[in-house]
Enzyme design. Sequence first.
Site, PDB file in Angstrom:
ATOM      1  N   ASN A   1     -10.270  -1.537  -0.693  1.00 40.84           N
ATOM      2  CA  ASN A   1      -8.812  -1.115  -0.639  1.00 40.84           C
ATOM      3  C   ASN A   1      -7.857  -1.721  -1.933  1.00 40.84           C
ATOM      4  O   ASN A   1      -8.095  -3.028  -2.260  1.00 40.84           O
ATOM      5  CB  ASN A   1      -8.245  -1.940   0.667  1.00 40.84           C
ATOM      6  CG  ASN A   1      -6.716  -1.709   0.817  1.00 40.84           C
ATOM      7  OD1 ASN A   1      -6.009  -1.551  -0.081  1.00 40.84           O
ATOM      8  ND2 ASN A   1      -6.515  -2.124   1.977  1.00 40.84           N
TER       9      ASN A   1
ATOM     10  N   HIS B   1      -4.263   6.571   2.399  1.00 46.38           N
ATOM     11  CA  HIS B   1      -4.571   5.360   1.687  1.00 46.38           C
ATOM     12  C   HIS B   1      -5.955   4.662   2.222  1.00 46.38           C
ATOM     13  O   HIS B   1      -6.456   5.001   3.280  1.00 46.38           O
ATOM     14  CB  HIS B   1      -3.408   4.184   2.344  1.00 46.38           C
ATOM     15  CG  HIS B   1      -3.895   2.817   1.996  1.00 46.38           C
ATOM     16  ND1 HIS B   1      -3.991   2.315   0.712  1.00 46.38           N
ATOM     17  CD2 HIS B   1      -3.807   1.648   2.969  1.00 46.38           C
ATOM     18  CE1 HIS B   1      -4.512   1.033   0.649  1.00 46.38           C
ATOM     19  NE2 HIS B   1      -4.031   0.716   2.025  1.00 46.38           N
TER      20      HIS B   1
ATOM     21  N   CYS C   1       0.954  -1.174   0.121  1.00 51.19           N
ATOM     22  CA  CYS C   1       0.135  -0.172  -0.070  1.00 51.19           C
ATOM     23  C   CYS C   1       0.944   1.383  -0.032  1.00 51.19           C
ATOM     24  O   CYS C   1       0.352   2.402  -0.475  1.00 51.19           O
ATOM     25  CB  CYS C   1      -1.120   0.064   1.203  1.00 51.19           C
ATOM     26  SG  CYS C   1      -1.663  -1.536   1.302  1.00 51.19           S
TER      27      CYS C   1
HETATM   28  N1  ACO Z   1     -18.683 -10.809   7.086  1.00 50.99           N
HETATM   29  C1  ACO Z   1     -19.366 -10.978   8.188  1.00 50.99           C
HETATM   30  N2  ACO Z   1     -18.877 -11.214   9.418  1.00 50.99           N
HETATM   31  C2  ACO Z   1     -17.425 -11.033   9.366  1.00 50.99           C
HETATM   32  C3  ACO Z   1     -16.944 -10.870   8.223  1.00 50.99           C
HETATM   33  C4  ACO Z   1     -17.565 -10.457   7.112  1.00 50.99           C
HETATM   34  N3  ACO Z   1     -17.016 -10.275   5.776  1.00 50.99           N
HETATM   35  N4  ACO Z   1     -15.441 -10.881   8.489  1.00 50.99           N
HETATM   36  C5  ACO Z   1     -15.175 -11.095   9.834  1.00 50.99           C
HETATM   37  N5  ACO Z   1     -16.595 -11.327  10.097  1.00 50.99           N
HETATM   38  C6  ACO Z   1     -17.040 -11.716  11.806  1.00 50.99           C
HETATM   39  C7  ACO Z   1     -15.696 -12.470  12.143  1.00 50.99           C
HETATM   40  O1  ACO Z   1     -15.863 -13.769  12.165  1.00 50.99           O
HETATM   41  C8  ACO Z   1     -15.939 -12.094  13.903  1.00 50.99           C
HETATM   42  O2  ACO Z   1     -17.068 -12.946  14.281  1.00 50.99           O
HETATM   43  P1  ACO Z   1     -17.280 -13.477  15.791  1.00 50.99           P
HETATM   44  O3  ACO Z   1     -17.277 -12.381  16.686  1.00 50.99           O
HETATM   45  O4  ACO Z   1     -18.356 -14.522  15.904  1.00 50.99           O
HETATM   46  O5  ACO Z   1     -15.901 -14.401  15.998  1.00 50.99           O
HETATM   47  C9  ACO Z   1     -16.652 -10.605  13.801  1.00 50.99           C
HETATM   48  O6  ACO Z   1     -17.095 -10.654  12.187  1.00 50.99           O
HETATM   49  C10 ACO Z   1     -15.714  -9.587  14.103  1.00 50.99           C
HETATM   50  O7  ACO Z   1     -14.538  -9.801  13.625  1.00 50.99           O
HETATM   51  P2  ACO Z   1     -13.147  -8.630  13.671  1.00 50.99           P
HETATM   52  O8  ACO Z   1     -12.058  -9.167  12.887  1.00 50.99           O
HETATM   53  O9  ACO Z   1     -13.116  -8.542  15.312  1.00 50.99           O
HETATM   54  O10 ACO Z   1     -13.935  -7.400  13.071  1.00 50.99           O
HETATM   55  P3  ACO Z   1     -13.279  -5.885  13.048  1.00 50.99           P
HETATM   56  O11 ACO Z   1     -14.167  -5.214  13.835  1.00 50.99           O
HETATM   57  O12 ACO Z   1     -11.984  -6.089  13.695  1.00 50.99           O
HETATM   58  O13 ACO Z   1     -13.318  -5.732  11.582  1.00 50.99           O
HETATM   59  C11 ACO Z   1     -11.621  -5.631   9.819  1.00 50.99           C
HETATM   60  C12 ACO Z   1     -12.446  -6.297  10.824  1.00 50.99           C
HETATM   61  C13 ACO Z   1     -12.806  -4.398   8.703  1.00 50.99           C
HETATM   62  C14 ACO Z   1     -10.615  -6.288   8.859  1.00 50.99           C
HETATM   63  C15 ACO Z   1     -10.786  -4.546  10.742  1.00 50.99           C
HETATM   64  O14 ACO Z   1     -10.080  -5.053  11.450  1.00 50.99           O
HETATM   65  C16 ACO Z   1      -9.789  -3.435   9.535  1.00 50.99           C
HETATM   66  O15 ACO Z   1     -10.504  -2.729   8.869  1.00 50.99           O
HETATM   67  N6  ACO Z   1      -8.576  -3.755   9.775  1.00 50.99           N
HETATM   68  C17 ACO Z   1      -7.401  -3.035   9.356  1.00 50.99           C
HETATM   69  C18 ACO Z   1      -7.216  -3.650   7.748  1.00 50.99           C
HETATM   70  C19 ACO Z   1      -6.417  -2.795   6.987  1.00 50.99           C
HETATM   71  O16 ACO Z   1      -6.561  -1.562   7.114  1.00 50.99           O
HETATM   72  N7  ACO Z   1      -5.658  -3.335   6.190  1.00 50.99           N
HETATM   73  C20 ACO Z   1      -5.031  -2.517   5.314  1.00 50.99           C
HETATM   74  C21 ACO Z   1      -3.959  -3.023   5.131  1.00 50.99           C
HETATM   75  S1  ACO Z   1      -3.830  -4.311   3.863  1.00 50.99           S
HETATM   76  C22 ACO Z   1      -3.310  -3.440   2.677  1.00 50.99           C
HETATM   77  O17 ACO Z   1      -3.674  -2.254   2.453  1.00 50.99           O
HETATM   78  C23 ACO Z   1      -2.695  -4.373   1.354  1.00 50.99           C
END
Ligand code: ACO
Length: 316
Positions: free
Chosen positions: A275, A246, A111
């Site tokens: 993203n 980003h 990224c």
């Molecule tokens: N649909 C429905 N439910 C989902 C999904 C989905 N697509 N994905 C995960 N869940 C569920 C999980 O299984 C979990 O269920 P549980 O509570 O029963 O165990 C629940 O949702 C919560 O999951 P979390 O991982 O805790 O969700 P979070 O609020 O952390 O959101 C996310 C996840 C969106 C990935 C967030 O952590 C995030 O944005 N992180 C940063 C990612 C990022 O910035 N990446 C950039 C770098 S990568 C790059 O740019 C190449």
Amino acid sequence: MGLKIIGTGCGLPGKIVTNNDLAAIMDTSDEWISQRTGIRQRRILSGSETLLELSAEAAAGALQDAGASPEEIDLLIVTTVGGDYKTPSMSCLLAGELGINCITLDINMACCGFVYALNAANAYLGADMAKKILIVSAEALSRLTDWTDRSTCVLFGDAAAAVVLEQADSAPVFSMELRGKDGWEHLHAARGTDNCPFNDFENNGFLRMDGQDIYKFAVSSITARIHEILNTCSLSIDDIDTVLLHQANLRIIKGAVTRFGSPEKFPHNIENYGNTSSASVPLLLHETKDRFRPGDKLILCAFGAGLASAACLLKW
Ligand code: ACO
């Protein structure tokens, strides 16, 4: 000596995949994706579309916008985590496609790739080793994500975006950090299993991410990079006209807005593209440039695999 962006362009896949399209093939929902990330749809390469085609379209648009011909380009940089081929590099292939015969470089910095490319371009322009440079950021994360892993595959999209740069008086200011051993495994894609009889490495090569660790890294590194640039230049956020972050998660963008204020300075388009890794900052630049006036101060800021974070202050 510094640099100036004199043209921008983009190339997007034809296929739009909405959150509801994903909900039809996996256990997810529009509500979950849009509330957690802000993403409503993304573009995905499909059929016989290639990343090279998107790159060539983005490059042609940027060259036309700059009023420059391909022969004027002295250096072509492509940023990508993976092109259509492992070799030749994307920049080689794109140079051939555009009829450019010049130095070509691929940069794989995920990224942060576009900001790293600006840094390299600045060195070439400053050393008078190039007068005009074309940067194309082209990513097809749809090929790298595991489509059985709903926690990552809903986040990404494919796109290419390009800029043409030329020498100018105002020097950009950079702030870059690489954490290296401190946490890179939170976001990685291993090489896939090969058939060499002398090793036993097994991995499907898909992208793996610890979302919450990356979330914390994102918010802290954005804050650190922007503060470092402001401190270096003795500026405050009030002196900055636009911050192009980003586009990884709307909540991360809103987190930055909470820290720095002035939401109007932080445009976003993650709703439409998800993203797109290194393509996200130049794509946002391309889509928002009509609001910039000559002399505007822009901060471009990205974070991602490495773990790396990189920001650049430049004058429009
Ligand atoms: N649909 C429905 N439910 C989902 C999904 C989905 N697509 N994905 C995960 N869940 C569920 C999980 O299984 C979990 O269920 P549980 O509570 O029963 O165990 C629940 O949702 C919560 O999951 P979390 O991982 O805790 O969700 P979070 O609020 O952390 O959101 C996310 C996840 C969106 C990935 C967030 O952590 C995030 O944005 N992180 C940063 C990612 C990022 O910035 N990446 C950039 C770098 S990568 C790059 O740019 C190449």
